[in-house]
Design an enzyme around this catalytic site. Structure first.
Site, short mmCIF file in Angstrom:
data_model
loop_
_atom_site.label_atom_id
_atom_site.label_comp_id
_atom_site.label_asym_id
_atom_site.label_seq_id
_atom_site.Cartn_x
_atom_site.Cartn_y
_atom_site.Cartn_z
CD1 TRP A 136 1.18 0.21 114.71
CD2 TRP A 136 0.00 -1.37 115.76
NE1 TRP A 136 1.89 -0.18 115.82
CE2 TRP A 136 1.19 -1.15 116.49
CE3 TRP A 136 -0.90 -2.34 116.22
CZ2 TRP A 136 1.50 -1.83 117.66
CZ3 TRP A 136 -0.59 -3.03 117.39
CH2 TRP A 136 0.59 -2.76 118.09
CG ASP A 180 12.26 3.89 121.28
OD1 ASP A 180 11.14 4.40 121.38
OD2 ASP A 180 12.70 3.42 120.22
CG ASP A 181 8.31 7.69 123.69
OD1 ASP A 181 8.62 8.72 124.31
OD2 ASP A 181 7.18 7.44 123.26
CE LYS A 213 12.01 3.68 116.64
NZ LYS A 213 11.82 2.66 117.69
CD1 TRP A 214 10.75 12.01 112.31
CD2 TRP A 214 12.51 13.37 112.33
NE1 TRP A 214 10.31 13.28 112.02
CE2 TRP A 214 11.37 14.13 112.03
CE3 TRP A 214 13.76 14.01 112.39
CZ2 TRP A 214 11.43 15.49 111.78
CZ3 TRP A 214 13.82 15.37 112.14
CH2 TRP A 214 12.66 16.10 111.85
CG ASP A 215 8.06 7.01 116.44
OD1 ASP A 215 7.34 6.75 115.46
OD2 ASP A 215 8.05 6.34 117.49
CG MET A 216 4.26 11.23 112.36
SD MET A 216 3.66 10.96 110.72
CE MET A 216 2.47 12.26 110.57
CG ASN A 217 4.42 7.13 117.74
OD1 ASN A 217 4.39 6.02 117.24
ND2 ASN A 217 5.48 7.60 118.37
CB CYS A 220 10.27 5.26 113.11
SG CYS A 220 9.18 4.36 114.22
CG ASP A 262 5.59 -0.29 116.50
OD1 ASP A 262 6.79 0.03 116.37
OD2 ASP A 262 4.71 0.51 116.85
C1 DGJ Z 1 6.49 3.68 117.73
C2 DGJ Z 1 7.74 3.02 117.27
O1 DGJ Z 1 7.50 2.26 116.14
C3 DGJ Z 1 8.33 2.19 118.39
O2 DGJ Z 1 9.45 1.49 117.95
C4 DGJ Z 1 8.64 3.09 119.53
O3 DGJ Z 1 9.66 3.97 119.17
C5 DGJ Z 1 7.40 3.84 119.98
N1 DGJ Z 1 6.77 4.51 118.87
C6 DGJ Z 1 7.74 4.84 121.03
O4 DGJ Z 1 6.69 5.65 121.36
#
Ligand code: DGJ
Length: 731
Positions: free
Chosen positions: A198, A365-366, A475-479, A525, A547
């Site tokens: 990361w 964003d989030d 922006k489609w995220d996956m964390n 993302c 990030d």
């Molecule tokens: C991870 C993304 O890479 C960030 O840019 C941001 O959108 C955060 N998640 C939000 O939780």
């Protein structure tokens, strides 16, 4: 066009403009790899299959089959019957044993490039591509295995995929299905891979190939921050411009294996496919399994040509979005500006200031939904938090539009927070092993996208929000990654299908999204850049790279990413300083120059930055738009590399017709007592003259490429310059 069968020699001959790929059949029908490399003028022969050398072929000299199997260069090695190298296909038959023997049955050559149902894949018209399907069979198992090759003439690309059809009576289990294999003699190959973590994704790694198996892989349910579904074998002298390169990239976004194996006979087997761990697919009578596509290219002119082959191919034959070559809006994203601490007023204040600076889109964003003020709740509850977005989403979007900005929004549709109404209603929608408490990561679980009702729900939430207001960008995220791999809906026999079914669920959702909202600009993302892969590019023309927006860290991340992916796909923004991750201060101009190598935007609170920085933004936006067409379509050249122990970094984009070139030079560390540095441009017209914009200087194209351009030495770390050369006439 590119494919023919040479009947007398039993050779399939595939050509692209500069490469040739030859496949030969043994007398029994084993499908062997003869050659891949620089284009051959001749038809080719099959002596490279070495069937006249011990251990001979089983039918001709009646030697023991096992030693033959462990040596013959296979196009699709199947496991269990004597080839001890890495297999590409492991089938457990009705008897419960693993063993498969593939023999050639027939072939088909067709124009164009077939789609792969449910999977991302390259496309090409009948004039651009041609496809060979080799149908192999194992009569005992009752399967047909279709090895598909598509040649893309102009880009020097060959795609491969494999389909397994169960035409028999027995319930089979596929325990491994790779998509590509390349068996070659070793030439002291070195291995180039992309690795990281990361905030430092896709750093380039190069090292000697040693005996045994070396791999990069992921079992995380996504292509991952750590290792990348890309592998290149290069001859030792390989540089940007010289040496031979064999490269593979995987059009898939889940678990993968990319491996090179150096064998006892100094052969190399290069393989790529879905990771066999946690994979077991049931193939009942009448069913088929389609493996994803692998993309292969060969370059006789170093890594640079490999890069340009991939860039051209992905731009022309993989990315479908209408934004591919369209002007992309310069956006400002509130993540690093506010994190979760925002409301309508704050967003509108940012939007107003952004408009004055020429920025074109605000991305929220989030943190706009449920009761989310931290990352510990509400994923799955996709209703607007009206305590923050006080007059509702449509009103906020309208106000932002009135200010003169487009509006974009963040989602993480694949996830579910334990603290969410969705989880309280449907705890079984989370991926988990029955009876075991699943591990949380970022305080969240992953939705079980193998279930249709879950896919429908998650997609429906996104679609409802998009229908509620004129939203131009998602922006489609996956964390988080996947673990505790279990589904409440799959039976005992089918749990091994979950990881792949999950990826198919993601693809289905994104396909529905781009079909229902064709004008939407989608940016993928994953906690930064953990799912930057060709699979996602099929749905979104841009992907968030990392990030980490520190300009120096980005040099390495973007160099590695641009090794394969076009600049137009790399999400890159100007952040604030000190940088939130590394705490480094870099000049505002340098941050912009580095971000201009990607999709360009801002990731800071424009209402709070220094006035002199804010004052620079209009010119940066204008500059980005001026160079964007060149960056989107041009040829990329890596001229110098900080990651290669140079104190500076330098890349160039040259127009395909050589009419202009933009060089970005970043002096990472100042060197004492140093003269100017020569950088050698590429891709110019030798006998043309080029003016350097903003100066009176004029150079010959040959001069810039052979003598180089002298970048003046200047004091200071982290300083950068753009040099725009424009063709002004013939010498
Ligand atoms: C991870 C993304 O890479 C960030 O840019 C941001 O959108 C955060 N998640 C939000 O939780």
């Amino acid at each position: 066009m590119g494919i023919r069968y040479v009947e007398g020699k039993k050779i399939f001959h595939m050509d692209t403009e500069h490469t040739t790929y030859l496949i030969g059949l043994s007398p029994e029908g084993y499908v062997g790899h003869i050659y891949y490399g620089r284009k051959l003028g001749s038809e080719g022969n099959n002596y490279l299959l070495r069937m006249e050398e011990a251990p001979y072929t089983p039918s001709v000299r009646e030697r023991e089959k096992a030693s033959f199997m462990d040596f013959f260069p296979m196009e699709c090695p199947a496991g269990g019957i004597g080839d001890y190298r890495e297999s590409c296909l492991d089938v457990r038959g009705g008897s419960g044993s693993i063993g498969c023997e593939l023999l050639f049955k027939e072939y088909r050559i067709t124009k164009g490039k077939p789609v792969l149902p449910g999977l991302p894949a390259s496309f090409g018209t009948e004039d651009e591509a041609e496809t060979l399907e080799l149908v192999c069979e194992d009569r005992l198992l009752g399967i047909e295995v279709i090895l598909a090759y598509s040649v893309f003439w102009k880009c020097d690309m060959i795609t491969r995929n494999i389909r397994v059809d169960n035409r028999g009576e027995e319930h089979l289990k596929l325990e491994k299905v790779y998509s590509a294999c390349l068996d070659m003699d070793n030439r002291d190959f070195e291995m180039v891979t992309l690795v990281g973590s990361w905030a430092r994704e896709r750093h380039i790694q190069r090292g000697a190939l040693r005996f045994g198996r070396q791999m990069v892989s992921s079992v995380k349910g996504e292509s991952s921050h750590q290792e990348h579904p890309f592998l290149a074998l290069v001859t030792p002298e390989t540089t940007q411009e010289t040496g031979e390169v064999y490269a593979m990239n995987f059009v898939y976004s889940g678990n993968f294996m990319a491996q090179a194996e150096l064998t006892q006979f100094r052969q190399v087997r290069m393989t790529m496919g879905i990771h066999p761990d946690h994979f077991c697919w049931n193939l009942r009578p009448g069913e088929s399994f389609q493996a994803p596509e692998a993309v292969l290219t060969y370059s006789a002119e170093g890594l640079g040509l490999m890069t340009r082959n991939f860039h051209d191919f992905y731009r022309e034959h993989l990315i479908r979005s209408p934004y591919k070559y369209r002007k992309r809006p310069v956006l400002i994203n509130n993540w690093e500006a506010t994190y979760f601490d925002f409301d309508s007023e704050k967003l509108l204040a940012i939007a107003r200031e952004a408009k004055k600076a020429g920025i074109e889109m605000l991305v929220m964003d989030d943190g706009w939904f449920g009761k989310r003020n931290l990352d510990d709740c509400s994923l799955g509850d996709w209703t607007v938090n009206e305590e923050k977005i006080t007059s509702g989403l449509p009103d906020l979007v309208e106000k932002v539009n009135e200010i003169g900005l487009q509006f974009g929004i963040w989602f993480e549709p694949e996830m579910i927070s334990p603290d969410s109404d969705l989880y309280r209603a449907h705890p079984d929608w989370a991926i988990r092993i029955a009876g075991r408490t699943p591990s949380q990561s970022r305080a969240q679980y992953v939705l079980d996208l193998s279930r249709k009702e879950v896919v429908d729900y998650a997609y429906g939430c996104v679609a409802d929000i998009l229908h509620s207001a004129p939203i131009a960008y998602v922006k489609w995220d996956m964390n988080r990654q996947l673990c505790d791999i279990g589904s409440a809906c799959l039976d005992r026999e089918s749990q091994g299908e979950l990881m792949h079914r999950y990826v198919l669920g993601v693809y289905e959702m994104q396909e529905r999204l781009v079909t229902e909202f064709p004008e939407l600009l989608l940016e993928n993302c994953s906690g930064g850049g953990a799912r930057f892969d060709p699979g996602m590019l099929y749905y979104s023309p841009q992907i968030w790279c990392s990030d980490d927006v520190d300009a120096m860290e980005r040099l390495r991340i973007q160099e590695g990413t641009a090794l394969i992916y076009p600049l137009s796909t790399m999400g890159a923004h100007v952040g604030d300083c000190p940088n939130h991750i590394v705490g480094r201060n870099t000049p505002f101009d340098t941050r912009a120059h580095v971000a201009m190598a990607g999709t360009f935007g801002y990731e800071l609170d424009i209402t709070k930055i220094a006035e002199e920085e804010r004052a620079k933004i209009p010119a940066q936006v204008e500059e980005y738009h001026r160079y964007q067409p060149l960056m989107q379509r041009g040829d990329y050249y890596r001229l110098a590399s900080w990651s290669d122990r140079k104190p500076y970094d330098c890349w160039e984009v040259a127009a395909k017709d050589s009419s202009e070139a933009l060089v970005t030079f970043v002096q990472v560390l100042a060197e004492p007592n140093m003269h100017s540095r020569a950088v050698f441009l590429r891709g110019l017209q030798e006998d043309a003259e080029y003016a350097l914009e903003g100066t009176e200087e004029v150079y010959g194209g040959d001069e810039l490429m052979r003598c180089g351009y002298l970048v003046p030495s200047e004091p200071g770390d982290f300083v950068s310059r753009l040099y725009h050369f424009v063709r002004v006439g013939q010498v």
